[in-house]
Scaffold this motif. Structure first.
Motif, PDB file in Angstrom:
ATOM      1  N   GLU A   1      -7.046  -3.785   7.288  1.00  0.00           N
ATOM      2  CA  GLU A   1      -5.669  -3.867   6.795  1.00  0.00           C
ATOM      3  C   GLU A   1      -5.329  -5.334   6.574  1.00  0.00           C
ATOM      4  O   GLU A   1      -6.181  -6.213   6.764  1.00  0.00           O
ATOM      5  CB  GLU A   1      -4.709  -3.232   7.805  1.00  0.00           C
TER       6      GLU A   1
ATOM      7  N   GLU B   1      -7.885  -8.536   7.283  1.00  0.00           N
ATOM      8  CA  GLU B   1      -8.691  -8.458   6.067  1.00  0.00           C
ATOM      9  C   GLU B   1      -9.616  -9.661   5.905  1.00  0.00           C
ATOM     10  O   GLU B   1     -10.804  -9.519   5.580  1.00  0.00           O
ATOM     11  CB  GLU B   1      -7.778  -8.342   4.842  1.00  0.00           C
TER      12      GLU B   1
ATOM     13  N   MET C   1      -7.712   5.104   5.943  1.00  0.00           N
ATOM     14  CA  MET C   1      -6.409   4.637   5.474  1.00  0.00           C
ATOM     15  C   MET C   1      -5.441   5.812   5.442  1.00  0.00           C
ATOM     16  O   MET C   1      -5.835   6.950   5.168  1.00  0.00           O
ATOM     17  CB  MET C   1      -6.552   4.030   4.067  1.00  0.00           C
TER      18      MET C   1
ATOM     19  N   ASP D   1      -1.507  -0.158   4.024  1.00  0.00           N
ATOM     20  CA  ASP D   1      -2.518  -1.183   4.280  1.00  0.00           C
ATOM     21  C   ASP D   1      -1.919  -2.507   4.731  1.00  0.00           C
ATOM     22  O   ASP D   1      -2.660  -3.442   5.046  1.00  0.00           O
ATOM     23  CB  ASP D   1      -3.357  -1.407   3.021  1.00  0.00           C
TER      24      ASP D   1
ATOM     25  N   LEU E   1      -1.051   1.089  10.638  1.00  0.00           N
ATOM     26  CA  LEU E   1      -2.284   1.837  10.405  1.00  0.00           C
ATOM     27  C   LEU E   1      -2.815   2.439  11.696  1.00  0.00           C
ATOM     28  O   LEU E   1      -3.306   3.564  11.722  1.00  0.00           O
ATOM     29  CB  LEU E   1      -3.340   0.916   9.775  1.00  0.00           C
TER      30      LEU E   1
ATOM     31  N   ARG F   1      -8.701   2.272  -1.089  1.00  0.00           N
ATOM     32  CA  ARG F   1      -9.042   1.450   0.069  1.00  0.00           C
ATOM     33  C   ARG F   1     -10.306   1.969   0.772  1.00  0.00           C
ATOM     34  O   ARG F   1     -11.120   1.172   1.255  1.00  0.00           O
ATOM     35  CB  ARG F   1      -7.869   1.431   1.049  1.00  0.00           C
TER      36      ARG F   1
END
Length: 354
Positions: A188, A192, A216, A223, A228, A268
């Motif tokens: 996320e 990332e 996801m 995201d 999440l 994703r």
């Protein structure tokens, strides 16, 4: 990736059973779809009840799938959890003797949070609230390592195949205890930039590395909004809905205002598969195939599936159209994963586009 997998919930239990109805015919049908239509080569079967796990594992093995037998006795202390692991390992060994190359045993999942006794707190919410100060102090390290050493030892006493553990990325696991390195690794906005960097020390150990969960949720901004891990379903309405009599007056709903976005979920997951394959992992398990309690509704206030990680959306009533005998319909992510797992050239799994 050699192991192209999905997580299959046979009845995880935290507060409530996440799969309240276990219909053998439905389980058998879903596992066949996982093999034939989702094009998986492996399935991680999770849950508490060993009879359920055994039935699902036997069906998956008969289909030729590799089974990751994953008992999860959540919200209990180390003694009860270790006893459950030992009993499950005996079951897994019986399965392995019939299919020697197809069974992996996972001793536990994210024990720092899901088991009592490492982080203070009798409930998951309390442990989650206490997590950061405990991690900073390092007080979780010794009890986690002691638990995993006992778990690995007890499993190996009876199980002759490969063992693993589904770790949180920050858990200090002694991977010398295990044959396969397993990590639940969700991508996320907050992680990332360093997502692959966290895998490099694990890959350098020279053992197979498998991402035991990733995925996801199904709404716009999932995201990047920080939810999440815990989702957007309102827990108060969900719990009240389960109370006799009162529950009829309370309808579970999601928190806040959200917009359904199946395309985001699909995109994703495909990106994750591409990243993980390029990083050199041995396999990955998309979380998750179905979430029976997270039902879809046209009204966004009650569309619990928006907060679900599942590849299919469940209907509270009725059936789908793709599989008219089942109470769910594939989401865009289902078709995206099927494309990654089934239509890419050998050796290039994950290099795909929605």
């Amino acid at each position: 990736m050699r192991r192209k997998g999905v997580l299959y919930d046979a009845g995880r239990v935290l507060w409530v059973n996440w799969r309240p109805v276990f219909d053998p015919a439905v389980v058998r049908r879903e596992l066949r779809i996982i093999r034939d239509d989702l094009h998986c080569t492996a399935v991680k079967i999770c849950g508490r009840d060993l009879d359920r796990l055994t039935f699902a594992a036997e069906e998956a093995l008969a289909l030729g799938l590799e089974v990751w037998f994953s008992p999860e006795l959540w919200d209990r202390g180390p003694a009860a959890t270790l006893s459950h692991i030992a009993a499950a390992a005996e079951v897994a060994e019986r399965l392995r003797r019939g299919r020697p190359e197809q069974v992996v045993f996972s001793v536990a999942t994210e024990a720092t949070l899901f088991m009592r006794g490492i982080i203070p707190g009798r409930t998951f919410q309390r442990r989650l609230a206490n997590l950061r100060p405990e991690l900073r102090a390092g007080r979780h390290v010794a009890p986690l390592r002691e638990f995993l050493a006992h778990a690995a030892r007890d499993a190996r006493r009876v199980f002759g195949g490969p063992i693993t553990y589904a770790a949180l990325p920050f858990e200090p696991v002694d991977w010398d205890l295990f044959d396969i390195v397993g990590v639940d690794h969700y991508r996320e906005a907050r992680n990332e930039a360093g997502y692959v960097d966290r895998l490099r020390p694990l890959l350098a150990r020279g053992k197979p590395v498998v991402v035991t969960e990733f995925g996801m949720r199904t709404y716009e901004g999932a995201d990047r909004d920080g939810n999440l891990g815990t989702g957007i379903t309102d827990p108060a309405t969900s719990l009240l809905h389960l109370v006799p009599l009162v529950g009829r007056l309370v309808r579970p709903r999601i928190k806040g205002r959200h917009v359904r976005d199946e395309a985001l979920q699909a995109r994703r997951i495909v990106e994750d598969l591409t990243i993980l394959d390029a990083a050199g992992v041995d396999g990955a398990f998309v979380c998750t195939f179905v979430e029976p309690l997270s039902t879809h509704d046209p009204d966004p206030r009650y569309d619990l599936d928006m907060g679900a990680l599942s590849l299919v959306k469940t209907y509270a009533r009725g059936h789908g159209t793709t599989y008219p005998d089942l109470p769910w319909e594939p989401k865009q992510a289902f078709h995206a994963v099927a494309g990654c797992y089934g239509r890419t050239p050998p050796g290039r799994e994950g290099h795909c586009a929605v």
